[in-house]
Design a protein around this motif. Structure first.
Motif, PDB file in Angstrom:
ATOM      1  N   LEU A  63       0.980  -0.759   0.161  1.00  0.00           N
ATOM      2  CA  LEU A  63       0.120   0.084   0.003  1.00  0.00           C
ATOM      3  C   LEU A  63       1.213   1.368   0.040  1.00  0.00           C
ATOM      4  CD1 LEU A  63      -2.765   1.517   0.099  1.00  0.00           C
ATOM      5  CD2 LEU A  63      -2.813   1.325   2.452  1.00  0.00           C
ATOM      6  N   LYS A  64       2.111   1.179   1.028  1.00  0.00           N
ATOM      7  CA  LYS A  64       3.242   2.237   0.844  1.00  0.00           C
ATOM      8  C   LYS A  64       3.189   2.461  -0.673  1.00  0.00           C
ATOM      9  CE  LYS A  64       4.600   1.608   5.718  1.00  0.00           C
ATOM     10  NZ  LYS A  64       5.653   1.420   5.846  1.00  0.00           N
ATOM     11  N   ALA A  65       4.067   1.763  -1.442  1.00  0.00           N
ATOM     12  CA  ALA A  65       4.019   1.948  -2.781  1.00  0.00           C
ATOM     13  C   ALA A  65       3.384   2.429  -3.303  1.00  0.00           C
ATOM     14  CB  ALA A  65       4.922  -0.046  -3.529  1.00  0.00           C
ATOM     15  N   VAL A  66       2.228   1.782  -3.275  1.00  0.00           N
ATOM     16  CA  VAL A  66       0.902   2.233  -4.531  1.00  0.00           C
ATOM     17  C   VAL A  66       0.782   3.945  -4.243  1.00  0.00           C
ATOM     18  CG1 VAL A  66      -1.505   2.200  -4.927  1.00  0.00           C
ATOM     19  CG2 VAL A  66       0.315   0.407  -4.546  1.00  0.00           C
ATOM     20  N   ASP A  67       0.869   4.055  -3.005  1.00  0.00           N
ATOM     21  CA  ASP A  67       0.428   5.463  -2.800  1.00  0.00           C
ATOM     22  C   ASP A  67       1.502   6.199  -2.729  1.00  0.00           C
ATOM     23  OD1 ASP A  67      -2.152   4.617  -1.311  1.00  0.00           O
ATOM     24  OD2 ASP A  67      -0.919   4.958   0.972  1.00  0.00           O
ATOM     25  N   LYS A 201       3.864  -7.722  -9.716  1.00  0.00           N
ATOM     26  CA  LYS A 201       2.418  -7.700  -8.093  1.00  0.00           C
ATOM     27  C   LYS A 201       2.100  -6.151  -8.259  1.00  0.00           C
ATOM     28  CE  LYS A 201       0.822 -11.123  -6.494  1.00  0.00           C
ATOM     29  NZ  LYS A 201      -0.003 -11.349  -7.238  1.00  0.00           N
ATOM     30  N   LEU A 202       3.241  -5.336  -8.211  1.00  0.00           N
ATOM     31  CA  LEU A 202       3.169  -3.656  -7.836  1.00  0.00           C
ATOM     32  C   LEU A 202       2.815  -3.430  -9.245  1.00  0.00           C
ATOM     33  CD1 LEU A 202       3.980  -1.356  -6.535  1.00  0.00           C
ATOM     34  CD2 LEU A 202       6.027  -1.087  -7.810  1.00  0.00           C
ATOM     35  N   ILE A 203       2.262  -3.393 -10.100  1.00  0.00           N
ATOM     36  CA  ILE A 203       1.581  -3.315 -11.236  1.00  0.00           C
ATOM     37  C   ILE A 203      -0.047  -3.787 -11.272  1.00  0.00           C
ATOM     38  CG2 ILE A 203       3.015  -2.747 -12.858  1.00  0.00           C
ATOM     39  CD1 ILE A 203       2.294  -5.109 -15.342  1.00  0.00           C
ATOM     40  N   GLN A 204      -0.414  -4.510 -10.660  1.00  0.00           N
ATOM     41  CA  GLN A 204      -1.393  -5.582 -10.603  1.00  0.00           C
ATOM     42  C   GLN A 204      -2.547  -4.805  -9.382  1.00  0.00           C
ATOM     43  OE1 GLN A 204      -1.254  -9.627  -8.782  1.00  0.00           O
ATOM     44  NE2 GLN A 204      -3.715  -9.829  -8.580  1.00  0.00           N
ATOM     45  N   ALA A 205      -1.644  -4.029  -8.239  1.00  0.00           N
ATOM     46  CA  ALA A 205      -2.046  -3.646  -7.226  1.00  0.00           C
ATOM     47  C   ALA A 205      -2.439  -2.145  -7.318  1.00  0.00           C
ATOM     48  CB  ALA A 205      -1.059  -3.173  -6.057  1.00  0.00           C
ATOM     49  N   LEU A 206      -1.385  -1.658  -8.655  1.00  0.00           N
ATOM     50  CA  LEU A 206      -1.729   0.020  -9.081  1.00  0.00           C
ATOM     51  C   LEU A 206      -3.107  -0.346  -9.504  1.00  0.00           C
ATOM     52  CD1 LEU A 206       1.892   0.956  -9.583  1.00  0.00           C
ATOM     53  CD2 LEU A 206       0.525   2.298  -9.075  1.00  0.00           C
ATOM     54  N   SER A 207      -2.854  -0.844 -10.430  1.00  0.00           N
ATOM     55  CA  SER A 207      -4.202  -1.348 -11.576  1.00  0.00           C
ATOM     56  C   SER A 207      -4.624  -1.287 -11.039  1.00  0.00           C
ATOM     57  CB  SER A 207      -3.759  -2.492 -12.485  1.00  0.00           C
ATOM     58  OG  SER A 207      -4.672  -2.827 -13.728  1.00  0.00           O
ATOM     59  N   SER A 208      -5.652  -2.502  -9.799  1.00  0.00           N
ATOM     60  CA  SER A 208      -6.663  -2.545  -9.294  1.00  0.00           C
ATOM     61  C   SER A 208      -6.863  -1.496  -8.214  1.00  0.00           C
ATOM     62  CB  SER A 208      -6.242  -3.808  -7.864  1.00  0.00           C
ATOM     63  OG  SER A 208      -5.546  -3.488  -6.780  1.00  0.00           O
TER      64      SER A 208
END
Length: 565
Positions: A63-67, A201-208
């Protein structure tokens, strides 16, 4: 080779799984050897589903990375995507950069120079980000041990997000987010992802977060499957799902760069093995011979025309790499003989002119001839640098560590490592390394081991068996292609040698007991031709492969070893 028959599952376990799945006992046995014990596990194995991928937010700091990335996009900050120069690193950089560019134009990429900067996060890369007013670096396939460099970036006002899969050190870098499932306090359910897999996994999180699903990211999986194959990570769990769907993309609609490399071969279908031995070495050659940025350019080219031009350059790098690899291997083998070191327990060779980019490959080649822990040294600036490779169950990293009084630096793991020493320490190091290996390695470890899944008769290979066995793919670590032993077979009279030096053999073999036969090919077994005349019976260890010709497909034995019956 030492033939080792894997420990047999219990007859009751084989019978039960055979009944539950309605498959032959041999298939049930092969599944049990892969840890598959019930219907649900078999379903997940045979029918990989994107639904089986884990929630990316289960990974520590996701979550920290996405934010932080969302903040950078919102503020139009310039982002630098940084990665290692090997296949895992360059595919990860291509993946992250191409995804982020669909959201923001302020994205640049950086691959360190293998020879000037070395592996991992570099001060030169951070300076490049600073000089170009970049305030966020996303490091892929590296960074988990870059404590001092992440602190250095902070002094320049640059934040770090680390996406790595290597084992952490005693201290974790003070980055905004550290994504690495191998961290002790990370509860992510699967910790065998490659660097590109962590990036996915990071782009999956960003995308979601942006309202998209994982299905929208399937076009990126050709890169992930390529990295999984090249980085030799287990093809289990999430890796199996990602490799399965990535191979579908590769075979149906690959990105221009991968399509350009595939066009060099006259085949309609590519397996993980094809990726490992045909596509990955060319991507790797860019960083070995020239610069990893060529690989990233290839994997992010927009049109096939552009990609074909970049691929042409990369193919030329690979041809140079192959020539160097062959020449240096021959020189090293001569050095072993000239120095009368055939009977040692280790191989340590050195030539100041050998190309640093291929010494790791040469070390692996030498093990094919002299099966023992191997170090290949060359000169690198003012010091000597070496790549180390090991044999099964021998920890070469530990052996090098035992010689630490001679080392400037070293790193790696059980089967592969790198180190640097001063030239005046070479002879002393070589002597100590041989002493350490001699005192710790067993005679068994010096003989290659060949693990066999099952002893079978040819009559067990029914059409249904072959069809289901094909669904065991994609093969790779922890799901290797099954290896079979069939006893008392003979060549029916069609045996012939292949290759410019007659080093390979091709034949049609039948089993004496069943009168069932198959074509077989043995690479490096040319010397067996004269032994197998006159229907000499022999035992053969092999894997099964499909031999495709035009519209037909037949089973063929890929010989791994033979011995007279």
């Amino acid at each position: 080779m030492r033939w080792i028959l894997k420990q047999e599952p219990l007859d009751s376990e084989i019978a039960h799984l055979s009944e539950v799945l309605k498959v032959e006992p041999l298939l049930a046995k092969l599944l049990l050897l892969r840890g598959i014990q019930n219907y649900e596990e078999a379903r997940a194995f045979f029918r990989p589903s994107l639904d089986d991928l884990h929630d990316p937010f289960l990974m520590k700091d996701m979550l920290k990375a996405v934010d932080r990335i969302e903040l950078a996009i919102q503020n139009e900050e310039r982002i630098l995507v940084f990665g290692d120069y090997d296949v895992d690193g360059t595919t990860a950089v291509a993946l992250m950069a191409s995804y982020l560019r669909t959201i923001t134009p302020y994205v640049d990429t950086y691959i360190p120079d293998r020879y000037k900067e070395g592996y991992g996060v570099s001060s030169a890369g951070i300076d490049y980000a600073s000089d170009n007013e970049m305030s966020l670096i996303i490091a892929l396939d590296c960074g988990i041990k870059s404590v001092g460099l992440v602190d250095y970036a902070k002094t320049k006002g640059i934040d770090f997000i680390i996406c790595d899969h290597h084992l952490p050190g005693s201290k974790i870098p003070n980055a905004v987010a550290v994504l690495d499932p191998k961290q002790d306090d990370c509860n992510y359910p699967y910790n065998e992802l490659c660097g590109c897999g962590v990036g996915f996994k990071l782009i999956q999180a960003l995308s979601s977060k942006r309202g998209f699903t994982v299905e929208d990211l399937v076009p990126y999986l050709d890169l992930v499957a390529t990295a999984i194959g090249a980085d030799i990570v287990p093809i289990t769990g999430e890796n199996r799902v990602l490799a399965y769907f990535g191979l579908k993309v590769i075979n149906e609609n690959p990105r221009p760069g991968i399509k350009a490399l595939m066009s060099l071969y006259k085949q309609s279908h590519f397996s993980i093995t094809d990726i490992v031995f045909k596509v990955a070495p060319k991507i790797n050659a860019a960083g070995r011979i020239e610069h990893g940025k060529f690989a990233v350019a290839l994997l992010t080219d927009f049109t096939l025309e552009e990609a074909l031009l970049t691929a042409e350059q990369i193919v030329s790098f690979n041809e140079e790499r192959r020539e160097l690899d062959q020449d240096i291997t021959e020189e090293a083998l001569r050095q072993i003989i000239d120095h009368q070191e055939i009977n040692k327990k280790s191989t340590v060779v050195f030539n100041p002119s050998w190309h640093k980019g291929v010494i790791g490959i040469v070390a692996s080649r030498l093990i094919e001839t002299y099966y023992r822990p191997t170090l290949v040294f060359t000169r690198s600036g003012d010091v000597l640098a070496a790549s180390a490779r090991s044999v099964k169950n021998f920890d070469v990293y530990e052996a090098i560590e035992a010689c630490s009084e001679y080392l400037i630096q070293f790193g790696g793991h059980m089967y592969a490592a790198g180190l640097t020493i001063r030239e005046d320490q070479f002879d002393a190091f070589k002597e100590k390394f041989e002493m350490v290996v001699s005192s710790t390695i067993t005679e068994e470890q010096l003989i290659p081991e060949l693990e066999i899944d099952a002893v079978v008769d040819f009559s067990q290979f029914t059409e249904r068996f072959s069809r289901i066995l094909k669904q065991f793919e994609p093969f790779g670590p922890e799901n290797l292609a099954p290896v079979f032993l069939t006893k008392a077979v003979y060549d029916t009279g069609y045996i012939q040698t292949l290759g410019k030096d007659n080093e390979h053999v091709k034949m049609f073999v039948k089993q004496d007991a069943t009168d069932v036969g198959y074509p077989a090919i043995g690479f490096g077994f040319g010397a067996w031709k004269d032994k197998l005349d006159k229907r000499q019976l022999f035992d053969v260890v092999y894997s099964l492969e499909e031999n495709k010709w035009k519209e037909t497909s037949k089973l063929q034995l890929q010989i791994k070893d033979m011995q007279l019956s």
